[in-house]
Scaffold this active site. Structure first.
Site, PDB file in Angstrom:
ATOM      1  N   ASP A 163       0.544   5.127   0.266  1.00 60.07           N
ATOM      2  CA  ASP A 163      -0.447   6.121   0.604  1.00 60.07           C
ATOM      3  C   ASP A 163       0.269   7.459   0.688  1.00 60.07           C
ATOM      4  OD1 ASP A 163      -3.265   5.995   2.667  1.00 60.07           O
ATOM      5  OD2 ASP A 163      -2.176   7.825   2.179  1.00 60.07           O
TER       6      ASP A 163
ATOM      7  N   ASP B 146       0.856  -1.178   0.000  1.00 63.56           N
ATOM      8  CA  ASP B 146       0.000   0.000   0.000  1.00 63.56           C
ATOM      9  C   ASP B 146       0.895   1.232   0.000  1.00 63.56           C
ATOM     10  OD1 ASP B 146      -1.913   1.950   0.320  1.00 63.56           O
ATOM     11  OD2 ASP B 146      -2.182   1.589   2.458  1.00 63.56           O
TER      12      ASP B 146
ATOM     13  N   ASP C 222       3.362   1.313   3.272  1.00 61.15           N
ATOM     14  CA  ASP C 222       2.769   1.281   4.607  1.00 61.15           C
ATOM     15  C   ASP C 222       3.085  -0.101   5.198  1.00 61.15           C
ATOM     16  OD1 ASP C 222       1.337   1.677   6.857  1.00 61.15           O
ATOM     17  OD2 ASP C 222      -0.636   1.688   5.899  1.00 61.15           O
TER      18      ASP C 222
END
Lengths: 359, 406
Positions: free
Chosen positions: A99, A97, A266
């Site tokens: 972000d 992920d 992440d």
């Protein structure tokens, strides 16, 4: 508030009624989770749900009208068991992920945040290919619908890795506390340090590091072929003894290079082997944008390509100042304004809580 | 006269954990029940040996196992004995362990040697299976110790082998590797072993990684194999047999087992730096990430605080919400059925919750060691006049030695 919710429910419902969602591979083995729009703004998650067929899945969605749809990266024997321990974990896709909120660069607008995230994800793709030997065809990049991207790896070998093993991958990507060894990441860091050092000398920037006249001279003298080769070969020890300030300058450059070279994923998402992740093709309830699989990252523009709603005019009342570029158009609306905006923008603003439906 | 399984008998006798042991035992006994029910002298002795192996683990002794001084014979044999790619091309690592080729081996040795090898292979194979079955009925710590010690023993033997045998064993253990001047191991195989080896140079970030492969020298590769073997030996082998042996050994193990020490009264000054920082951040209203909240809560629970005590500790935080906190603490304490243990240092590091080099591998170890030192110190002061004292029995922490040795 009530009218806004009813409007959004209608729009989401239309989308799901008219769209054939692609089911994740082996969906019968996956856990699904839903956050119904109806309960918003409170975030109530219905989870531990599994489906036998696509029809069953579609019926569930049209019945619930979810603001968010998630599924498990893991494959289970019993995906619908209520307790995690009873699910019998089999394996899990390796997922990442990225972000915008976890990146070292802070941005002011969502557009630039998404640009930075896109750069980061393409760096991730490159390192997964070159270092980990994962083929591009075994990866799926997905725009999260919010402020970043997800990457799913479909590979039997990686799927069997447990959490500690995945944490090693995380540490590798983040260049977390590397030893001075002849390792890929440390050598990369050292090459970057040497390059930056030469640049700083060229730009006459050494004063910034508060080096003394003598130290500056020594340092410039040192930058010959031999020492450059040594340093780029992983041995930064050669700068020891030139003075504390030179050492601290090198340390600054090391830290800067690590930040530059690390892929800022992440960490818990990748390390967790039982993670819930957004279903590609579903809508992100905080933007109304589609969680969009991306084939060609280069030309992908999230704030255009992830739009699913039309441009029919809709009445909304803004609650805060709006400044955004969507579908190639710049929009500027002050707060507290009654305006007519295209449907996709209306949904976006309503989902974000930046406007209310109607005048 | 045919001599079935001849070329692999020395291998099975020496390394009975290889998967070829299964077709061999199948051939010899038909099924696993007849192994355990057999009252033949050889089999009874073999099972006794299995029990001795486990006994030696419990007592921390070495056990000598005899095996033929011969190598794996197919490497130096030119017979076109069987239509099998692995055998014909001498790529033994491709062997699927069906055992068919070895049933029909045309090579011969003297009848006496064959009989002796077959006996040793049978005995060691049965002893191996028995030891695994017995150890699986004992407490997990015995099984863990068994796996460590047996993996050590085998790995010393493997070290002396030629490449062909190492390749075979590596493939048998499921390690994806390419052999050349050095060994290249696939990153997934590497991680599955290395993630359990506690040493910084085994961390992936400290390795050369290219297109999914990691280059290792012979020593490191053997270390990796040992870890894989340890993992295999630790898997429980549940089977309803050898109950008496197990219960006898279980009593012996219970005597050996050291009591788990209570951590005593909570002493905040002994908290590791990470926990001190999280606690102070919480109490000063600094935004603390979820992973850190989880860490401090599980840490406090693990050292013996109860939910109410923890809530009191947290209550000075400006954003304190008792109901929410109680729910979360209770969840971590196991209200939902899973009791969580405090994350190890590696995990703390990954989530950027580690702030110091304490040279322990687990926050709880840090705390235990600190507490013990304090106790010993105060004891020492009290007993100064009583003369020298023996070292207290039981360095029982997760890290056996002092911080610094890990």
């Amino acid at each position: 508030m009530e009218r806004t919710r009813i409007y959004l429910m209608r729009k989401f419902s239309e989308y799901y009624a008219n769209t054939k969602l692609e089911m994740p591979r082996e969906f019968r083995r996956r856990e699904f989770a839903f956050v119904p729009l109806e309960n918003l703004p409170s975030f109530v998650m219905h989870r531990h749900i599994a489906f036998e067929s696509e029809e069953q899945f579609k019926a569930y969605i049209l019945n619930t009208i979810p603001a968010h749809i998630y599924y498990s990266s893991a494959y289970y024997q019993h995906p619908d068991a209520d307790r995690m321990d009873d699910k019998s974990w089999m394996r899990a896709d390796l997922i990442f992920d990225i972000d915008a909120d976890h990146l070292p660069v802070k941005t002011r607008t969502i557009e630039s945040a998404l640009k930075v995230a896109k750069k980061e994800i393409s760096r991730l793709v490159k390192i997964l290919q070159e270092d980990f030997g994962i083929g591009r065809k075994d990866m799926q990049i997905v725009f999260s619908g919010g402020r970043g991207y997800h990457l799913h790896v479909y590979s039997e070998d990686f799927a069997l890795l447990g959490s500690p093993e995945r944490r090693e991958i995380v540490d590798y990507l983040l260049i977390n506390k590397p030893l001075n060894a002849e390792s890929t990441q440390w050598l990369r860091t050292c090459r970057c340090v040497v390059k930056s050092l030469i640049m700083e000398v060229k730009r006459d920037n050494l004063e910034k590091y508060r080096l003394t006249e003598k130290q500056r001279e020594r340092l410039i003298q040192m930058l010959n072929k031999e020492t450059v080769r040594k340093a780029a070969g992983g041995d930064l020890g050669i700068f020891k003894g030139v003075g504390k300030r030179v050492e601290s300058m090198i340390n600054t450059l090391v830290e800067r290079c690590k930040t530059k070279l690390a892929v800022h994923i992440d960490a818990p998402v990748t390390a967790d082997t039982k993670r819930l992740i957004r279903l590609p093709g579903s809508l992100h309830g905080k933007t109304g944008l589609k969680v969009t699989p991306v084939d060609e990252l280069e030309n992908f523009d999230p704030l255009t390509d992830a739009i699913v709603f039309g441009d029919e005019k809709v009445k909304v009342r803004t609650l805060s100042k709006v400044r955004i570029r969507m579908a190639g158009e710049d929009v500027r609306i002050p707060a507290g304004e009654k305006v007519l905006v295209p449907e996709y923008l209306a949904v976006f603003l309503l989902c974000r809580g930046m406007a209310l439906y109607g005048h | 006269m045919a001599q079935p399984y001849l070329p692999v008998l020395p291998l099975i006798a020496k390394y009975p954990f290889v998967s070829l042991t299964a077709p061999f035992l199948q051939y010899e006994y038909g099924n696993i029940d007849s192994i355990f029910s057999s009252e033949k002298e050889l089999d009874v002795e073999a099972k006794k040996l299995g029990k001795e192996i486990v006994g030696a683990v419990i007592d921390g002794m070495r056990v000598e196992v005899r095996y033929p001084q011969a190598s794996f014979m197919c490497t130096s044999c030119d017979e076109k004995c069987f239509e099998c790619e692995a055998i014909l091309a001498k790529n033994f690592y491709l062997c699927s362990a069906c055992g068919k080729c070895f049933e029909s081996c045309v090579h011969e040795v003297s009848e006496e040697i064959y009989r002796n090898w077959r006996m040793l292979a049978r005995r060691n194979a049965v002893a191996y299976i028995s030891s695994r079955v017995i150890v699986s009925q004992l407490e997990p710590w015995v099984r863990r110790k068994y796996a460590v010690r047996e993996a050590d023993r085998y790995s010393e033997l493997i070290r002396e082998e030629e490449e062909g045998v190492i390749k075979l064993i590596s493939a048998d253990l499921g390690v994806r590797a390419n052999f050349g001047r050095s060994v290249r191991v696939h990153v997934t195989s590497y991680l599955r072993c290395a993630a359990r080896i506690k040493s910084d140079n085994w961390r992936l970030v400290n390795r050369k990684l290219e297109k999914g492969w990691i280059e290792l020298d012979r020593d490191d590769f053997l270390r990796l194999l040992k870890e894989k073997l340890r993992e295999k030996l630790e898997e429980p082998l549940e089977y309803d047999a050898l109950k008496e042996c197990a219960s006898e050994l279980s009593a012996r193990a219970a005597m050996q087992k050291r009591e788990v020490k209570d951590l005593g009264e909570v002493d905040v000054s002994c908290f590791p730096p990470c926990m001190k920082k999280i606690l102070s951040d919480l109490q000063h209203g600094v935004n603390v990430p979820h992973t850190a909240r989880f860490a401090i809560t599980s840490f406090l629970l693990n050292i013996g605080l109860n939910t109410n005590e923890i809530i009191t500790l947290f209550s000075s935080a400006p954003d304190f919400d008792e109901e929410k906190t109680r729910y979360q603490v209770e969840h971590i304490a196991g209200a939902k059925g899973t009791e969580y243990s405090c994350p190890a240092c590696d995990t703390m590091r990954t989530y950027h919750n580690c702030y110091a080099e304490c040279r322990v591998s687990h926050p709880i170890s840090y705390y235990e060691i600190c507490k013990r030192r304090k106790e010993e110190k105060s004891k020492g002061e009290r007993s100064k006049n009583e003369g020298r004292r023996g070292k207290s029995e039981g360095e029982r922490g997760r890290d056996k030695a002092n911080p610094g040795d890990s």
